[in-house]
Write an enzyme that holds these catalytic residues in place. Structure first.
Site, PDB file in Angstrom:
ATOM      1  N   HIS A   1     -14.912  17.996 -32.169  1.00  0.00           N
ATOM      2  CA  HIS A   1     -15.200  16.893 -31.249  1.00  0.00           C
ATOM      3  C   HIS A   1     -14.506  17.266 -29.932  1.00  0.00           C
ATOM      4  O   HIS A   1     -13.431  17.886 -29.954  1.00  0.00           O
ATOM      5  CB  HIS A   1     -14.553  15.581 -31.680  1.00  0.00           C
ATOM      6  CG  HIS A   1     -14.932  15.060 -33.015  1.00  0.00           C
ATOM      7  ND1 HIS A   1     -14.336  15.454 -34.173  1.00  0.00           N
ATOM      8  CD2 HIS A   1     -15.843  14.106 -33.372  1.00  0.00           C
ATOM      9  CE1 HIS A   1     -14.849  14.785 -35.191  1.00  0.00           C
ATOM     10  NE2 HIS A   1     -15.771  13.967 -34.742  1.00  0.00           N
TER      11      HIS A   1
ATOM     12  N   ASP B   1     -10.811  16.526 -30.023  1.00  0.00           N
ATOM     13  CA  ASP B   1      -9.887  17.308 -30.872  1.00  0.00           C
ATOM     14  C   ASP B   1      -9.362  18.498 -30.112  1.00  0.00           C
ATOM     15  O   ASP B   1      -8.224  18.905 -30.294  1.00  0.00           O
ATOM     16  CB  ASP B   1     -10.548  17.950 -32.112  1.00  0.00           C
ATOM     17  CG  ASP B   1     -11.516  17.101 -32.848  1.00  0.00           C
ATOM     18  OD1 ASP B   1     -11.271  15.902 -32.948  1.00  0.00           O
ATOM     19  OD2 ASP B   1     -12.515  17.663 -33.348  1.00  0.00           O
TER      20      ASP B   1
HETATM   21  C1  3MF Z   1     -16.674  10.537 -40.324  1.00  0.00           C
HETATM   22  C2  3MF Z   1     -17.098  11.916 -40.205  1.00  0.00           C
HETATM   23  C3  3MF Z   1     -16.922  12.472 -38.838  1.00  0.00           C
HETATM   24  C4  3MF Z   1     -18.019  13.386 -38.441  1.00  0.00           C
HETATM   25  C5  3MF Z   1     -17.745  13.908 -37.084  1.00  0.00           C
HETATM   26  C6  3MF Z   1     -18.769  14.791 -36.570  1.00  0.00           C
HETATM   27  C7  3MF Z   1     -14.675  12.527 -38.101  1.00  0.00           C
HETATM   28  O1  3MF Z   1     -16.681  10.085 -41.598  1.00  0.00           O
HETATM   29  O2  3MF Z   1     -17.507  12.529 -41.149  1.00  0.00           O
HETATM   30  O3  3MF Z   1     -15.688  13.161 -38.801  1.00  0.00           O
HETATM   31  O4  3MF Z   1     -18.191  14.424 -39.338  1.00  0.00           O
HETATM   32  O5  3MF Z   1     -17.648  12.863 -36.203  1.00  0.00           O
HETATM   33  O6  3MF Z   1     -20.038  14.375 -36.887  1.00  0.00           O
END
Ligand code: 3MF
Ligand code: MG
Ligand code: MG
Ligand code: MG
Length: 403
Positions: free
Chosen positions: A67, A70
């Site tokens: 992301h 991150d």
């Molecule tokens: C939430 C997720 C997310 C997604 C991410 C990218 C934080 O349950 O699984 O992880 O995987 O946003 O799509």
């Protein structure tokens, strides 16, 4: 032919593996991360890229995913945030070139910052929609710059807590508008990666709009978006929707929208998205059976959206966890390939549907019947014969024999 590597394009996630601390709603982080100073500073973000890529390289995984937030912290203004992202992206690019590790997908974090408390594209506040659009524009540019092969939309807080204060139709219209803007901008800048929606039925909102594959497909078709998106399916999201992962893979596969997977597993006794590393051969064999059936994941991959437990605070556990997940998928792929090669289950399927291959079944499939002609057929024939047995116990025994 394809090799194991073609089917197991493993990917390491930046958020859990390099930013995860072991915090949970009941307490702060537990992790010891000697390479991190524990802050979200720009300097630390740039330094962290080196350790991250050393980890991925040592693991032998070909891909990673992130992301925007991150990898790069948010600045005091949108323009400062964009500059910080450019700076970290340059470091990521250097590391990609140094190691050969590639970007499976980028995505935006449109759910952590308090501004997104009512959602992003489905927020009741138009400025929040605009902010999310600007953030997505930037992340698409960086994903393109880093050669990302896909771009993911997980609907963070796109959902509702209470319908009494929510205009659902309006929010879904906004979400579709947002996706169309992203499709248009990708075209404008020449980003050719696959767009993926990651369905999840609940968490953090009570009802997430991208509930499951079937619901996403209906949404995409309603808003004329179905040519542009595939699914990024996550095991623990499937089970939160009371589906098996296999069901979600099958539904996406048969509709031509199977894109990629977030490989993890849930816990039967915990109600939420625990994001555990997958270690169960029954699960990985079923997952790989479905993936092989639909010819592989194409530009997608096996992305470990999984985190070590809070009690596993030592860095070495990050390696053990990934190695365990990779082994489980390698084993699952071998089992699935053997099942397909021997074709025993195909025989069960063929036997079950055999009445469709001859007589009235073939005629129905060829469009030669209507309700009247079928009534005539049944009246002449008398009572229908019972169907073939499902042979549930035999099937499960047979599946166990491959384990
Ligand atoms: C939430 C997720 C997310 C997604 C991410 C990218 C934080 O349950 O699984 O992880 O995987 O946003 O799509
Ligand atoms: Mg909402
Ligand atoms: Mg995920
Ligand atoms: Mg998840």
């Amino acid at each position: 032919g394809k090799t194991m590597r073609d089917h197991l394009r493993f990917s390491v996630v930046y958020w859990h593996t390099f930013r995860g601390t072991g915090s949970d709603p009941f307490g702060p982080g537990t992790a010891i991360r000697p390479w991190d100073d524990g802050t979200d500073s720009v300097e630390n973000a740039v330094k962290r890229t080196r350790v991250a890529f050393e980890f991925i390289e040592k693991l032998g995984a070909p891909y990673y995913a992130f992301h925007d937030r991150d990898v790069a912290p948010e600045g005091a203004s949108l323009s400062e945030t964009n500059k910080i992202f450019d700076k970290v992206a340059a470091a990521l690019k250097d590391e990609q070139e140094r190691t050969g590790v590639k970007l499976l997908w980028g995505t935006c974090n449109l759910f952590s910052n308090p501004r997104f408390m009512h959602g992003a594209a489905t927020s009741c506040n138009a400025d929040v929609f605009a902010f999310a659009a600007a953030q997505t524009k930037k992340c698409l540019e960086i994903t393109k710059e880093l050669g990302g092969e896909n771009y993911v939309f997980w609907g963070g807080r796109e959902g509702y807590q209470n319908l009494l204060n929510t205009n659902m139709k309006r929010e879904l219209d906004h979400l579709a508008k947002f996706f169309h803007m992203a499709v248009d901008y990708a075209k404008e800048i020449g980003f050719t990666g696959q767009f993926l929606i990651e369905p999840k039925p609940k968490e953090p909102t009570k009802h997430q709009y991208d509930f499951d594959t079937a619901n996403c497909l209906a949404f995409l078709k309603t808003y004329d978006l179905d040519k542009h998106f595939k699914m990024n399916l996550e095991t623990n999201h499937a089970t939160l929707a009371s589906h098996t992962m296999q069901h979600e893979l099958e539904y996406a596969g048969m509709n031509g929208i199977l894109g990629s997977i977030d490989a993890n597993t849930g816990d039967l006794l915990l109600g939420w998205d625990t994001d555990q590393f997958p270690t169960n051969y029954y699960l990985t064999a079923e997952v790989m059976l479905s993936i092989l059936k639909y010819g592989g994941l194409g530009s997608g991959g096996v992305n470990f959206d999984a985190k070590v437990r809070r009690e596993s605070f030592e860095p070495i556990d990050l390696f053990y966890a990934h190695v365990g997940g990779m082994d489980a998928f390698a084993k699952g792929l071998k089992i699935a390939a053997a099942i397909r090669a021997e074709g025993e289950f195909d025989k069960f399927v063929a036997a079950r549907y055999s009445s469709w291959e001859s007589g009235v079944g073939a005629e129905i499939e060829a469009g030669k019947h209507d309700l009247k002609s079928l009534e005539k057929y049944m009246l002449a024939k008398g009572e229908a014969a019972p169907n073939q047995s499902g042979r549930q116990e035999m099937l499960e025994n047979l599946f166990n024999r491959y384990m």
